[in-house]
Design a protein around this motif. Structure first.
Motif, PDB file in Angstrom:
ATOM      1  N   LEU A 168       0.859  -1.180   0.000  1.00 30.26           N
ATOM      2  CA  LEU A 168       0.000   0.000   0.000  1.00 30.26           C
ATOM      3  C   LEU A 168       0.892   1.226   0.000  1.00 30.26           C
ATOM      4  O   LEU A 168       1.906   1.264   0.712  1.00 30.26           O
ATOM      5  CB  LEU A 168      -0.899   0.015   1.237  1.00 30.26           C
ATOM      6  N   VAL A 169       0.536   2.244  -0.774  1.00 32.11           N
ATOM      7  CA  VAL A 169       1.353   3.456  -0.843  1.00 32.11           C
ATOM      8  C   VAL A 169       0.486   4.674  -0.549  1.00 32.11           C
ATOM      9  O   VAL A 169      -0.725   4.666  -0.772  1.00 32.11           O
ATOM     10  CB  VAL A 169       2.028   3.614  -2.231  1.00 32.11           C
ATOM     11  N   GLY A 170       1.131   5.720  -0.045  1.00 27.92           N
ATOM     12  CA  GLY A 170       0.452   6.967   0.248  1.00 27.92           C
ATOM     13  C   GLY A 170       0.243   7.806  -1.005  1.00 27.92           C
ATOM     14  O   GLY A 170       0.836   7.561  -2.064  1.00 27.92           O
ATOM     15  N   GLN A 171      -0.592   8.837  -0.857  1.00 30.08           N
ATOM     16  CA  GLN A 171      -0.939   9.685  -1.987  1.00 30.08           C
ATOM     17  C   GLN A 171       0.284  10.408  -2.549  1.00 30.08           C
ATOM     18  O   GLN A 171       0.435  10.563  -3.768  1.00 30.08           O
ATOM     19  CB  GLN A 171      -1.995  10.699  -1.542  1.00 30.08           C
ATOM     20  N   GLY A 172       1.184  10.845  -1.663  1.00 25.84           N
ATOM     21  CA  GLY A 172       2.375  11.556  -2.120  1.00 25.84           C
ATOM     22  C   GLY A 172       3.286  10.684  -2.958  1.00 25.84           C
ATOM     23  O   GLY A 172       3.831  11.130  -3.979  1.00 25.84           O
ATOM     24  N   ILE A 173       3.477   9.427  -2.546  1.00 27.99           N
ATOM     25  CA  ILE A 173       4.318   8.508  -3.322  1.00 27.99           C
ATOM     26  C   ILE A 173       3.661   8.183  -4.659  1.00 27.99           C
ATOM     27  O   ILE A 173       4.325   8.127  -5.704  1.00 27.99           O
ATOM     28  CB  ILE A 173       4.569   7.220  -2.511  1.00 27.99           C
ATOM     29  N   ALA A 174       2.348   7.968  -4.637  1.00 23.78           N
ATOM     30  CA  ALA A 174       1.636   7.657  -5.879  1.00 23.78           C
ATOM     31  C   ALA A 174       1.755   8.790  -6.892  1.00 23.78           C
ATOM     32  O   ALA A 174       1.943   8.560  -8.092  1.00 23.78           O
ATOM     33  CB  ALA A 174       0.169   7.360  -5.577  1.00 23.78           C
TER      34      ALA A 174
ATOM     35  N   GLY B  17      -3.012  -0.952  -3.404  1.00 26.69           N
ATOM     36  CA  GLY B  17      -3.940   0.059  -2.904  1.00 26.69           C
ATOM     37  C   GLY B  17      -3.235   1.374  -2.653  1.00 26.69           C
ATOM     38  O   GLY B  17      -2.022   1.404  -2.391  1.00 26.69           O
ATOM     39  N   ILE B  18      -3.978   2.460  -2.767  1.00 23.52           N
ATOM     40  CA  ILE B  18      -3.460   3.811  -2.510  1.00 23.52           C
ATOM     41  C   ILE B  18      -4.326   4.447  -1.432  1.00 23.52           C
ATOM     42  O   ILE B  18      -5.555   4.389  -1.503  1.00 23.52           O
ATOM     43  CB  ILE B  18      -3.486   4.658  -3.789  1.00 23.52           C
ATOM     44  N   PHE B  19      -3.682   5.027  -0.459  1.00 26.43           N
ATOM     45  CA  PHE B  19      -4.430   5.649   0.627  1.00 26.43           C
ATOM     46  C   PHE B  19      -5.194   6.870   0.122  1.00 26.43           C
ATOM     47  O   PHE B  19      -4.731   7.572  -0.784  1.00 26.43           O
ATOM     48  CB  PHE B  19      -3.497   6.053   1.773  1.00 26.43           C
ATOM     49  N   LYS B  20      -6.304   7.145   0.739  1.00 25.47           N
ATOM     50  CA  LYS B  20      -7.142   8.276   0.346  1.00 25.47           C
ATOM     51  C   LYS B  20      -6.436   9.590   0.674  1.00 25.47           C
ATOM     52  O   LYS B  20      -5.610   9.668   1.583  1.00 25.47           O
ATOM     53  CB  LYS B  20      -8.493   8.213   1.062  1.00 25.47           C
ATOM     54  N   SER B  21      -6.813  10.629  -0.063  1.00 21.61           N
ATOM     55  CA  SER B  21      -6.164  11.933   0.112  1.00 21.61           C
ATOM     56  C   SER B  21      -6.462  12.547   1.472  1.00 21.61           C
ATOM     57  O   SER B  21      -5.666  13.325   2.000  1.00 21.61           O
ATOM     58  CB  SER B  21      -6.613  12.894  -0.991  1.00 21.61           C
ATOM     59  N   ASP B  22      -7.616  12.205   2.087  1.00 19.43           N
ATOM     60  CA  ASP B  22      -7.949  12.813   3.368  1.00 19.43           C
ATOM     61  C   ASP B  22      -7.172  12.210   4.527  1.00 19.43           C
ATOM     62  O   ASP B  22      -7.331  12.625   5.669  1.00 19.43           O
ATOM     63  CB  ASP B  22      -9.457  12.711   3.638  1.00 19.43           C
TER      64      ASP B  22
ATOM     65  N   GLN C  70      -3.716  12.008   4.324  1.00 19.77           N
ATOM     66  CA  GLN C  70      -2.333  12.308   3.956  1.00 19.77           C
ATOM     67  C   GLN C  70      -1.451  12.605   5.153  1.00 19.77           C
ATOM     68  O   GLN C  70      -0.251  12.319   5.121  1.00 19.77           O
ATOM     69  CB  GLN C  70      -2.298  13.506   2.999  1.00 19.77           C
ATOM     70  N   LEU C  71      -2.014  13.185   6.201  1.00 20.57           N
ATOM     71  CA  LEU C  71      -1.200  13.517   7.367  1.00 20.57           C
ATOM     72  C   LEU C  71      -0.542  12.272   7.950  1.00 20.57           C
ATOM     73  O   LEU C  71       0.570  12.336   8.474  1.00 20.57           O
ATOM     74  CB  LEU C  71      -2.070  14.203   8.420  1.00 20.57           C
ATOM     75  N   LEU C  72      -1.217  11.116   7.851  1.00 22.05           N
ATOM     76  CA  LEU C  72      -0.685   9.868   8.378  1.00 22.05           C
ATOM     77  C   LEU C  72       0.022   9.029   7.320  1.00 22.05           C
ATOM     78  O   LEU C  72       0.966   8.302   7.636  1.00 22.05           O
ATOM     79  CB  LEU C  72      -1.821   9.038   8.997  1.00 22.05           C
ATOM     80  N   THR C  73      -0.424   9.117   6.084  1.00 25.46           N
ATOM     81  CA  THR C  73      -0.003   8.118   5.095  1.00 25.46           C
ATOM     82  C   THR C  73       0.669   8.689   3.854  1.00 25.46           C
ATOM     83  O   THR C  73       0.930   7.931   2.918  1.00 25.46           O
ATOM     84  CB  THR C  73      -1.237   7.311   4.643  1.00 25.46           C
ATOM     85  N   ASN C  74       0.957   9.962   3.790  1.00 27.62           N
ATOM     86  CA  ASN C  74       1.423  10.569   2.544  1.00 27.62           C
ATOM     87  C   ASN C  74       2.690   9.908   2.003  1.00 27.62           C
ATOM     88  O   ASN C  74       2.804   9.648   0.810  1.00 27.62           O
ATOM     89  CB  ASN C  74       1.666  12.064   2.750  1.00 27.62           C
ATOM     90  N   ASP C  75       3.682   9.640   2.853  1.00 25.50           N
ATOM     91  CA  ASP C  75       4.938   9.036   2.412  1.00 25.50           C
ATOM     92  C   ASP C  75       5.088   7.613   2.930  1.00 25.50           C
ATOM     93  O   ASP C  75       6.198   7.099   3.056  1.00 25.50           O
ATOM     94  CB  ASP C  75       6.128   9.878   2.865  1.00 25.50           C
ATOM     95  N   LEU C  76       3.973   6.951   3.185  1.00 28.88           N
ATOM     96  CA  LEU C  76       3.978   5.634   3.826  1.00 28.88           C
ATOM     97  C   LEU C  76       3.855   4.517   2.792  1.00 28.88           C
ATOM     98  O   LEU C  76       3.087   4.616   1.834  1.00 28.88           O
ATOM     99  CB  LEU C  76       2.824   5.542   4.829  1.00 28.88           C
ATOM    100  N   VAL C  77       4.629   3.445   3.004  1.00 23.73           N
ATOM    101  CA  VAL C  77       4.505   2.207   2.228  1.00 23.73           C
ATOM    102  C   VAL C  77       4.339   1.067   3.222  1.00 23.73           C
ATOM    103  O   VAL C  77       5.209   0.849   4.075  1.00 23.73           O
ATOM    104  CB  VAL C  77       5.744   1.956   1.343  1.00 23.73           C
ATOM    105  N   ILE C  78       3.219   0.365   3.132  1.00 23.85           N
ATOM    106  CA  ILE C  78       2.958  -0.781   4.003  1.00 23.85           C
ATOM    107  C   ILE C  78       3.141  -2.051   3.194  1.00 23.85           C
ATOM    108  O   ILE C  78       2.595  -2.186   2.092  1.00 23.85           O
ATOM    109  CB  ILE C  78       1.540  -0.714   4.599  1.00 23.85           C
TER     110      ILE C  78
END
Length: 388
Positions: A137-143, A170-175, A177-185
């Motif tokens: 799973l990747v964050g919106q910023g990485i995508a 999967g890509i994390f939702k834009s809302d 981003q504070l938690l997941t923007n640069d995150l890769v799970i």
């Protein structure tokens, strides 16, 4: 009451007679208030966001130290800590940072073989499958930086030089981003392959304590049983973030305080160096029967009208700048200069206290700088003023 209203009316008419000078003063004053208010609003809002962000964090995080630096911690230490009474759960965690040369940015990697329900709700779509060990799973910023879509591949270079290819599930939702923007799970297997982490080691241990009053006691017991570890309470992290934002905000306010001081000196100089017309007006008013208190009240209303209008304009502009446009002028300094820093909506917090601070910083000094010098002219004999 009628007397005071007449003095107020005369003060407003006096201001209108000198439109150019007062408009320039008003503009500079509003810019100073705008800058100070933006910094105060942003600092309070970021501190609130940090408190919200860490509300679900573990009460204690245990890290192993080696030569004073953070090191991998043995998973077996979780069993040692679990023997302490008062704990709810001890969970070994795998996370770290990965530098991606194509976008010049650091990603946050986290291993998770199963996802809690609140994390699943952040995923855009239903692409993630916990049984797919090569998915991520990747964050919106990485995508956005890597132009990724679901089912695209994300190549990673491991610590040994091995090329590891993950498929975006999967890509994390834009809302979020504070938690997941640069995150890769990813799965713990892939995490250990990328960073060459043995099975018996973890990044840290997350400890959940039901009773908040026992956190300090449990942290002390962990330190006694595992002297080479560092227990970090959640409250310590929150205090660190608060101190960081206060420090950065304090530096900016100190810089802006120089502009405020320069403006107040300008106001003092303008008020003390009254023009010939202003001195003549005071002399005429004294000659026709105005008391010194009436002249001071006139100057008070003039200063209050300018400061109130500038203060309200500056605070309103700062509110719009911070909470509608993300405080784009000052946010990079307080947030940092991360390449993939998330875009998130700032929310008002403790504005009443910030406005009160602004009143003492901007309004009261300006009123004093307006009234006190005028007192010298008001106590002068009107005949002497008229002769001059």
């Amino acid at each position: 009451m009628i007397k005071h209203l007449r003095i107020l009316e005369f003060a407003l008419s006096s201001l209108l007679r000198q439109k150019t000078k007062n408009c320039l003063t008003l503009l500079i004053y509003a810019l100073v208030v705008f800058s100070l208010a933006s910094m105060l609003f942003l600092t309070q809002s970021l501190k609130k966001e940090a408190n919200t962000l860490f509300s679900n964090a573990p009460e204690i995080t245990v890290q192993k130290l080696s030569a004073g630096r953070h090191a991998w911690i043995p998973v077996a230490d979780a069993d040692t800590i679990a023997e302490i009474r008062g704990l709810k759960k001890v969970t070994p965690r795998l996370w770290g940072y990965y530098y991606d040369p194509p976008v010049n940015a650091n990603y946050t990697f986290m291993a998770a073989d199963s996802l809690p329900e609140d994390i699943v709700e952040m995923i855009d779509g239903e692409f993630y499958s916990e049984t797919d060990r090569f998915g991520c799973l990747v964050g919106q910023g990485i995508a956005e930086a890597r132009l990724l879509e679901p089912e695209d591949i994300l190549p990673m270079k491991g610590a040994t030089g091995e090329l590891i290819v993950l498929r975006v599930k999967g890509i994390f939702k834009s809302d979020s981003q504070l938690l997941t923007n640069d995150l890769v799970i990813m799965s713990s297997e892939n995490f250990r392959r990328i960073f060459s982490v043995p099975e018996d080691l973890a990044t840290d241990l997350a400890i959940h304590v039901p009773n908040q009053r026992e956190v300090d006691t449990i942290a002390l017991k962990i330190q006694e049983r595992l002297p080479d570890t560092r227990p970090i309470a959640r409250e310590q992290v929150l205090r660190t973030y608060a101190a960081l934002f206060d420090w950065r905000g304090g530096i900016m306010i100190t810089v802006l305080a120089g502009a405020l001081a320069a403006f107040l000196i300008l106001a003092w100089d303008r008020a003390s160096g009254l023009s010939a017309e202003e001195v003549h007006t005071i002399g005429v008013l004294k000659a026709v029967g105005w008391e010194t208190s009436d002249v001071l009240e006139l100057r008070f209303w003039e200063g209050l009208a300018v400061s109130a209008l500038a203060f309200l304009s500056g605070v309103l502009a700062a509110h719009i700048h911070v909470f509608f446009f993300g405080c784009r002028l000052f946010a990079p300094f307080l947030k940092g200069w991360s390449v993939l820093y998330p875009e998130f909506t700032l929310r008002p917090h403790d504005e009443a206290m910030s406005i009160l601070v602004l009143v003492f910083l901007a309004v009261i000094p300006y009123l004093l700088a307006t009234i006190i010098p005028s007192w010298k002219a008001a106590i002068t004999d009107p005949d002497m003023i008229m002769r001059r």
